[in-house]
Design an enzyme around this catalytic site. Structure first.
Site, mmCIF file in Angstrom:
data_model
loop_
_atom_site.group_PDB
_atom_site.id
_atom_site.type_symbol
_atom_site.label_atom_id
_atom_site.label_comp_id
_atom_site.label_asym_id
_atom_site.label_seq_id
_atom_site.Cartn_x
_atom_site.Cartn_y
_atom_site.Cartn_z
ATOM 1 N N ASP A 227 13.010 8.959 -43.702
ATOM 2 C CA ASP A 227 13.136 7.936 -42.659
ATOM 3 C C ASP A 227 12.258 6.759 -43.041
ATOM 4 O O ASP A 227 11.030 6.837 -43.000
ATOM 5 C CB ASP A 227 12.714 8.511 -41.306
ATOM 6 C CG ASP A 227 13.588 9.684 -40.889
ATOM 7 O OD1 ASP A 227 14.813 9.564 -40.988
ATOM 8 O OD2 ASP A 227 13.021 10.719 -40.470
ATOM 9 N N LEU A 228 12.867 5.664 -43.432
ATOM 10 C CA LEU A 228 12.175 4.530 -44.012
ATOM 11 C C LEU A 228 11.030 4.026 -43.130
ATOM 12 O O LEU A 228 11.240 3.665 -41.967
ATOM 13 C CB LEU A 228 13.163 3.389 -44.281
ATOM 14 C CG LEU A 228 12.590 2.119 -44.915
ATOM 15 C CD1 LEU A 228 12.022 2.427 -46.300
ATOM 16 C CD2 LEU A 228 13.668 1.044 -44.998
ATOM 17 N N ASP A 229 9.817 4.005 -43.698
ATOM 18 C CA ASP A 229 8.621 3.484 -43.038
ATOM 19 C C ASP A 229 8.323 4.178 -41.710
ATOM 20 O O ASP A 229 7.722 3.584 -40.813
ATOM 21 C CB ASP A 229 8.748 1.970 -42.802
ATOM 22 C CG ASP A 229 8.784 1.195 -44.109
ATOM 23 O OD1 ASP A 229 8.164 1.649 -45.083
ATOM 24 O OD2 ASP A 229 9.433 0.131 -44.151
ATOM 25 N N GLU A 230 8.735 5.447 -41.568
ATOM 26 C CA GLU A 230 8.503 6.158 -40.315
ATOM 27 C C GLU A 230 7.774 7.482 -40.527
ATOM 28 O O GLU A 230 7.756 8.342 -39.644
ATOM 29 C CB GLU A 230 9.842 6.412 -39.600
ATOM 30 C CG GLU A 230 10.541 5.144 -39.131
ATOM 31 C CD GLU A 230 11.816 5.440 -38.367
ATOM 32 O OE1 GLU A 230 11.983 6.581 -37.903
ATOM 33 O OE2 GLU A 230 12.651 4.514 -38.230
#
Length: 285
Positions: A227-230
């Site tokens: 989950d991109l940048d999460e």
């Protein structure tokens, strides 16, 4: 030679008597505890512990000795237990694109002995920082982005394995890692980005933020997930900014914060102070 210290980390289901059992096992092995922190999460029912100790007796000296001494406690509570020598430096591979502020700060902190790591290499999809990297005497790996991204990522992971790296630091590496690579590096990759997300995505985020009149800028360091940048957050920092500061000034302040926050996250990970707790982390400062 000074007596070696060991760092013990534990993660398990919370229960009565864990701290007492660990302390008793270490005492029976003639270990002297110099530092200890623990946390029981009432929401997840998980228990986390970080303990630093040194041997004082003749029979228990090595890592294997203490793992044997702790085995009954480990089995009793079903612990995910790890034991590390404190003087062993973690091997770190740094990935960077064109922005070099985080790389510069990490390499300076490493060379000055402020970071308990060994930088085993720097890899990049650009050659901008090759001279700097080699000036520090560190191998530079040029992995340009082509039409075949899986091939480039395979080369990246090959470098990670060949260098014996234990942690990949994305020091403004401006590429999105695939789900497959994120899975392979789960818990072993740290990223840094500005703290505006999910606002101000894409190019020139500080200029976008300035146009909207933000009152604070900051940075977030987190573990990399699909989950991109999460991913689980390790460290964050902010600084208040004023209406009369330019977009360029905000960007400069933001870069300084990014550098410091990423270095803190790397240091805490290398010192085994960070433990995953689902989508969150437990950090024993």
């Amino acid at each position: 030679m000074s007596t070696p210290h060991f760092i013990l980390t534990i993660r398990c289901q919370d229960a009565v008597g864990i701290v007492a059992a660990v302390a008793s096992a270490l005492a029976a092995a003639d270990a002297f505890i110099t530092e200890s922190s623990h946390y029981g999460d009432e929401e997840t029912g998980l228990f986390f512990m970080r303990t630093v100790f040194r041997p004082t007796g003749a029979h228990f000296q090595s890592r294997d000795d203490f793992l044997t001494a702790l085995a009954p406690v480990r089995q009793r509570f079903g612990m995910d237990l790890n034991l590390h020598r404190r003087d062993r430096r973690m091997k770190v591979l740094i990935a960077v694109s064109k922005p070099g502020h985080c790389l510069n700060h990490l390499l300076h902190q490493w060379q000055s002995g402020e970071l308990p790591i060994d930088v085993v290499g720097v890899l990049s999809n650009h050659r901008d920082h090759q001279r700097l990297t080699e000036w520090y005497g560190i191998p530079f790996h040029f992995l340009p982005m082509g039409a075949d991204k899986p091939e480039q990522e395979a080369a990246l992971f090959a470098v990670f394995e060949q260098t014996g790296a234990e942690l990949l630091v994305l020091a403004r590496y401006m590429q999105v890692l695939s789900d497959d690579l994120c899975q392979k590096l789960a818990g072993r990759a740290i990223n840094i980005h500005h703290s505006f997300l999910p606002s101000f995505k894409g190019a020139k985020p500080y200029h976008q933020a300035h146009a909207r009149g933000v009152k604070v800028v900051g940075a977030t360091a987190h573990y990399v997930t699909k989950d991109l940048d999460e991913g689980p957050i390790i460290e964050q920092e902010t600084e208040r900014v004023a209406h009369n500061q330019s977009a360029q000034t905000l960007a400069r302040i933001g870069k300084d914060i990014e550098s410091v926050v990423l270095t803190r996250a790397v240091r805490w990970h290398a010192e085994h102070r960070v433990m995953l707790n689902g989508l969150r982390t437990v950090v024993f400062y």
